[in-house]
Design a protein around this motif. Structure first.
Motif, short mmCIF file in Angstrom:
data_model
loop_
_atom_site.label_atom_id
_atom_site.label_comp_id
_atom_site.label_asym_id
_atom_site.label_seq_id
_atom_site.Cartn_x
_atom_site.Cartn_y
_atom_site.Cartn_z
N GLU A 40 0.75 -1.16 -0.03
CA GLU A 40 0.23 -0.07 0.03
C GLU A 40 0.77 1.10 -0.03
O GLU A 40 0.58 2.17 -0.69
N ALA A 41 1.95 1.07 0.89
CA ALA A 41 2.84 2.37 0.86
C ALA A 41 3.36 2.52 -0.29
O ALA A 41 3.77 3.67 -1.09
N THR A 42 4.08 1.57 -1.21
CA THR A 42 4.68 1.58 -2.59
C THR A 42 3.54 2.23 -3.35
O THR A 42 4.14 3.02 -4.26
N LYS A 43 2.36 1.74 -3.36
CA LYS A 43 1.35 2.38 -4.36
C LYS A 43 1.21 3.79 -4.19
O LYS A 43 1.10 4.69 -4.99
N GLU A 44 0.92 4.01 -2.77
CA GLU A 44 0.94 5.57 -2.28
C GLU A 44 2.02 6.39 -3.01
O GLU A 44 1.92 7.47 -3.57
N GLU A 46 4.05 5.76 -5.60
CA GLU A 46 4.27 5.95 -6.96
C GLU A 46 2.94 6.80 -7.34
O GLU A 46 3.40 7.62 -8.31
N ALA A 47 1.83 6.77 -6.79
CA ALA A 47 0.91 7.84 -7.18
C ALA A 47 1.34 9.33 -6.81
O ALA A 47 1.33 10.06 -7.83
N TYR A 48 2.17 9.45 -5.61
CA TYR A 48 2.64 10.64 -5.23
C TYR A 48 3.78 11.07 -6.35
O TYR A 48 3.72 12.37 -6.88
N LYS A 49 4.63 10.32 -6.66
CA LYS A 49 5.68 10.51 -7.66
C LYS A 49 4.94 10.83 -9.06
O LYS A 49 5.43 11.70 -9.58
N LYS A 52 3.63 14.43 -8.79
CA LYS A 52 4.69 15.50 -8.76
C LYS A 52 5.51 15.62 -10.13
O LYS A 52 5.83 16.72 -10.46
N GLU A 53 5.55 14.44 -10.77
CA GLU A 53 6.39 14.49 -12.08
C GLU A 53 5.31 15.41 -13.14
O GLU A 53 5.99 16.08 -13.91
N ALA A 54 4.17 15.24 -13.08
CA ALA A 54 3.25 15.76 -13.85
C ALA A 54 3.40 17.36 -13.62
O ALA A 54 3.26 18.29 -14.32
#
Length: 120
Positions: A40-44, A46-49, A52-54
Motif C-alpha cells: 500500500e505504501a509503495t502504491k501511494e 508511486e501515485a505521489y511520484k 509530482k512529475e506531472a
C-alpha cells in the motif's frame, strides 16, 4: 489418580498445542499485514511520484519559453562582447607587438640599483 494426572497432562499438552497454533496464526497475520502495508505504501509513493512529475512537467512547459528567451539574450550579449574584444584586438595588436619588440631589442645596460660600487 495416575489416570487423572495423565489426563490432566494430556489436557495441558493439547492446550499448549492450541496456544502454539494461535501464536503461529498471529505471526502469520502480522507478516501478512506488514506485506499489505508495504504494498500500500509503495502504491501511494508511486501515485505521489506521478503527481509530482506531472506538476514538474507542467511547470517546465510553462517556463520553457522564458528559458529560451533568456538564453537567446545571453547569446546575443556574448556575441556582442566577443565582437568588441575582437575589434579591440585587431585595432591594437600592431602597437602591442611593436612595444614588446622594442622592450626586447632595445636594451639599455645599467647597473642594478642594489649593486654597490667596490671601493666606495
Amino acid at each position: 489418580m495416575a489416570a487423572q494426572q495423565s489426563q490432566g497432562i494430556q489436557t495441558l499438552l493439547e492446550a499448549e498445542k492450541e496456544a502454539a497454533k494461535v501464536v503461529q496464526q498471529a505471526r502469520q497475520y502480522r507478516v501478512q499485514r506488514l506485506k499489505d502495508a508495504r504494498s500500500e505504501a509503495t502504491k501511494e509513493i508511486e501515485a505521489y511520484k506521478k503527481t509530482k512529475e506531472a506538476e514538474f512537467k507542467n511547470f517546465e512547459a510553462s517556463h520553457a519559453g522564458v528559458t529560451q528567451d533568456a538564453q537567446a539574450a545571453v547569446d546575443k550579449d556574448t556575441a556582442g562582447r566577443l565582437q568588441t574584444i575582437t575589434d579591440s584586438y585587431q585595432k591594437h595588436k600592431d602597437v602591442v607587438v611593436k612595444k614588446l619588440l622594442d622592450r626586447v631589442v632595445l636594451v639599455k645596460p645599467e647597473l642594478h640599483r642594489n649593486l654597490k660600487k667596490v671601493g666606495q
